[in-house]
Design a protein around this motif. Structure first.
Motif, PDB file in Angstrom:
ATOM      1  N   UNK A   1       0.693  -1.143   0.186  1.00 11.71           N
ATOM      2  CA  UNK A   1       0.104   0.128   0.129  1.00 11.71           C
ATOM      3  C   UNK A   1       0.793   1.236  -0.225  1.00 11.71           C
ATOM      4  N   UNK A   2       1.039   1.805  -1.275  1.00 11.70           N
ATOM      5  CA  UNK A   2       1.891   2.986  -1.551  1.00 11.70           C
ATOM      6  C   UNK A   2       1.928   4.136  -0.427  1.00 11.70           C
ATOM      7  N   UNK A   3       0.664   4.312  -0.017  1.00 10.52           N
ATOM      8  CA  UNK A   3       0.561   5.714   0.500  1.00 10.52           C
ATOM      9  C   UNK A   3       0.675   5.611   2.247  1.00 10.52           C
ATOM     10  N   UNK A   4       0.846   3.998   2.562  1.00  8.31           N
ATOM     11  CA  UNK A   4       0.698   3.650   4.009  1.00  8.31           C
ATOM     12  C   UNK A   4       2.212   3.521   4.601  1.00  8.31           C
ATOM     13  N   UNK A   5       2.235   3.961   5.774  1.00  4.91           N
ATOM     14  CA  UNK A   5       3.420   3.537   6.479  1.00  4.91           C
ATOM     15  C   UNK A   5       3.467   2.385   7.408  1.00  4.91           C
ATOM     16  N   UNK A   6       4.307   1.640   7.548  1.00  7.40           N
ATOM     17  CA  UNK A   6       4.347   0.496   8.539  1.00  7.40           C
ATOM     18  C   UNK A   6       5.099   1.132   9.886  1.00  7.40           C
ATOM     19  N   UNK A   7       5.910   2.064   9.839  1.00  9.14           N
ATOM     20  CA  UNK A   7       6.733   2.624  11.000  1.00  9.14           C
ATOM     21  C   UNK A   7       7.584   3.885  10.557  1.00  9.14           C
ATOM     22  N   UNK A   8       7.491   4.433  11.683  1.00 11.55           N
ATOM     23  CA  UNK A   8       8.393   5.825  11.486  1.00 11.55           C
ATOM     24  C   UNK A   8       9.702   5.957  12.325  1.00 11.55           C
ATOM     25  N   UNK A   9      10.706   6.105  11.897  1.00  8.96           N
ATOM     26  CA  UNK A   9      11.938   5.882  12.531  1.00  8.96           C
ATOM     27  C   UNK A   9      12.502   7.587  12.583  1.00  8.96           C
ATOM     28  N   UNK A  10      12.798   7.907  13.955  1.00 10.65           N
ATOM     29  CA  UNK A  10      13.382   9.025  14.294  1.00 10.65           C
ATOM     30  C   UNK A  10      14.993   9.024  14.269  1.00 10.65           C
ATOM     31  N   UNK A  11      15.538   9.839  13.158  1.00 18.33           N
ATOM     32  CA  UNK A  11      16.885   9.567  12.960  1.00 18.33           C
ATOM     33  C   UNK A  11      17.613  10.768  13.022  1.00 18.33           C
ATOM     34  N   UNK A  12      19.124  10.745  13.550  1.00 19.14           N
ATOM     35  CA  UNK A  12      19.804  11.914  13.404  1.00 19.14           C
ATOM     36  C   UNK A  12      21.387  11.317  13.011  1.00 19.14           C
ATOM     37  N   UNK A  13      21.817  12.333  12.047  1.00 23.09           N
ATOM     38  CA  UNK A  13      23.151  11.951  11.531  1.00 23.09           C
ATOM     39  C   UNK A  13      23.370  10.287  11.184  1.00 23.09           C
TER      40      UNK A  13
END
Length: 346
Positions: free
Chosen positions: A230-242
């Motif tokens: 499902x192209x518009x859906x996200x299964x996870x969001x990752x907070x990233x730095x550097x």
């Protein structure tokens, strides 16, 4: 598996760039300056750059420089441009040693390191068979054609002379394609370019390969892992730095025939699309590494792929298997916010 293999370099700890960043407490920075961004279609994919700069003119010049670098790498490494250095290698290297640029030599040598690290799961000679697939028009080579070309897939066919800076193929029928590493390499080059221009906060994306420089004005960058079906859906969001993140999926270049999904990530042992995985996301120190590891893990499959990723310093993985189930490395399980009330992640 030794954890000091040269293919995984500069593997510094990436926390608080993972889930720990949900507790990011840095004071928000001054708002002097502005965000600016640019998008173009280059290297057969969507290129996006976003950065913060105090001086708009210098920021726009930095965006220009990034896109120019992406075009330069495409001109050099595209297998579809007859005038590219890569195309010249494929035309001539079966006949005699071909002098190549130091940049090309070093990237091919890095690719061979990934092949050695992954026991041949990553192999740029996959193109010996891969060149016969036409994903746009839904054309798959016959089993006989694959069988005839399959002996060409073996990274050990690449004879490289560092002193002379040449490459030669050990047999006819060998072709190479840097599609499994060149975008990550381009992203890393562009991050280095932005650093040299004094940029401290930026995002560079080339299709599924991204790298973030610094944070996002006192907060982590939030990078999503899309649902493979499902192209518009996200299964996870990752907070990233550097850090860098690469996703390889069976939905990027594919077609279906007789109920089977054929895609561009080929198993070097069979010359056919690797099955059993829908997508792999790798988090690590640089995008060249994360892209190379993502292809290797995809072909290995969930169980072996997780073990492989966990054996590498500074690497984490999220795998979505053929049934849509999610698997992730111990480092992410330790950092996962699932156990925290009111927070969400995996």
């Amino acid at each position: 598996m030794q954890k000091t293999n040269a293919a995984v370099r500069a593997a510094e700890p990436i926390k608080p760039g993972l889930f720990g960043a949900l507790g990011f407490h840095s004071k928000l920075k001054s708002t002097h300056g502005s965000w600016m961004s640019r998008e173009e279609a280059i290297m057969g994919t969507a290129i996006r750059v976003e950065l913060w700069h105090e001086e708009p003119t210098r920021g726009e010049a930095a965006l220009d420089a990034v896109m120019e670098e992406m075009h330069r790498i495409d001109r050099t490494m595209s297998p579809f441009k007859p005038e590219s250095e890569l195309s010249r290698i494929n035309r001539e290297a079966a006949r005699a040693p071909v002098p190549i640029s130091k940049e090309m030599f070093d990237l091919i040598a890095r690719s061979v390191e990934f092949s050695q690290l992954s026991d041949g799961m990553f192999d740029i000679t996959f193109a010996s068979v891969g060149c016969m697939f036409d994903y746009r028009n839904g054309i798959k080579p016959t089993a006989d054609r694959i069988a005839a070309a399959l002996p060409g897939i073996d990274y050990r066919h690449l004879r490289m002379d560092r002193r002379e800076c040449t490459i030669q193929f050990a047999r006819s029928g060998v072709r190479i394609d840097l599609g499994g590493i060149a975008k990550g390499y381009a992203v890393d080059n562009c991050i280095a370019l932005l650093k040299s221009r004094g940029v401290k906060e930026a995002l560079v994306m080339a299709g599924g390969d991204s790298r973030v420089l610094g944070d996002r004005r006192g907060r982590p960058w939030m990078i999503g892992i899309r649902d493979p079906r499902r192209k518009e859906d996200m299964v996870a969001m990752l907070p990233l730095v550097d850090t860098a993140i690469s996703t390889s999926g069976d939905y990027e270049r594919c077609f279906e025939a007789d109920g089977v999904r054929y895609h561009h990530i080929l198993d070097p042992k069979t010359g056919n699309s690797a099955f059993g995985v829908r997508s792999v996301t790798i988090i690590g120190p640089d995008a060249t590494t994360t892209e190379g590891i993502s292809k290797s893990v995809f072909i290995m499959g969930p169980e072996r792929g997780i073990r492989f990723a966990e054996s590498l310093p500074g690497i984490d993985a999220v795998i979505i298997d053929g049934d849509g189930n999610m698997h992730y490395t111990a480092g992410l399980r330790r950092e996962s916010p699932q156990s925290r009330a009111g927070e969400s992640g995996f």
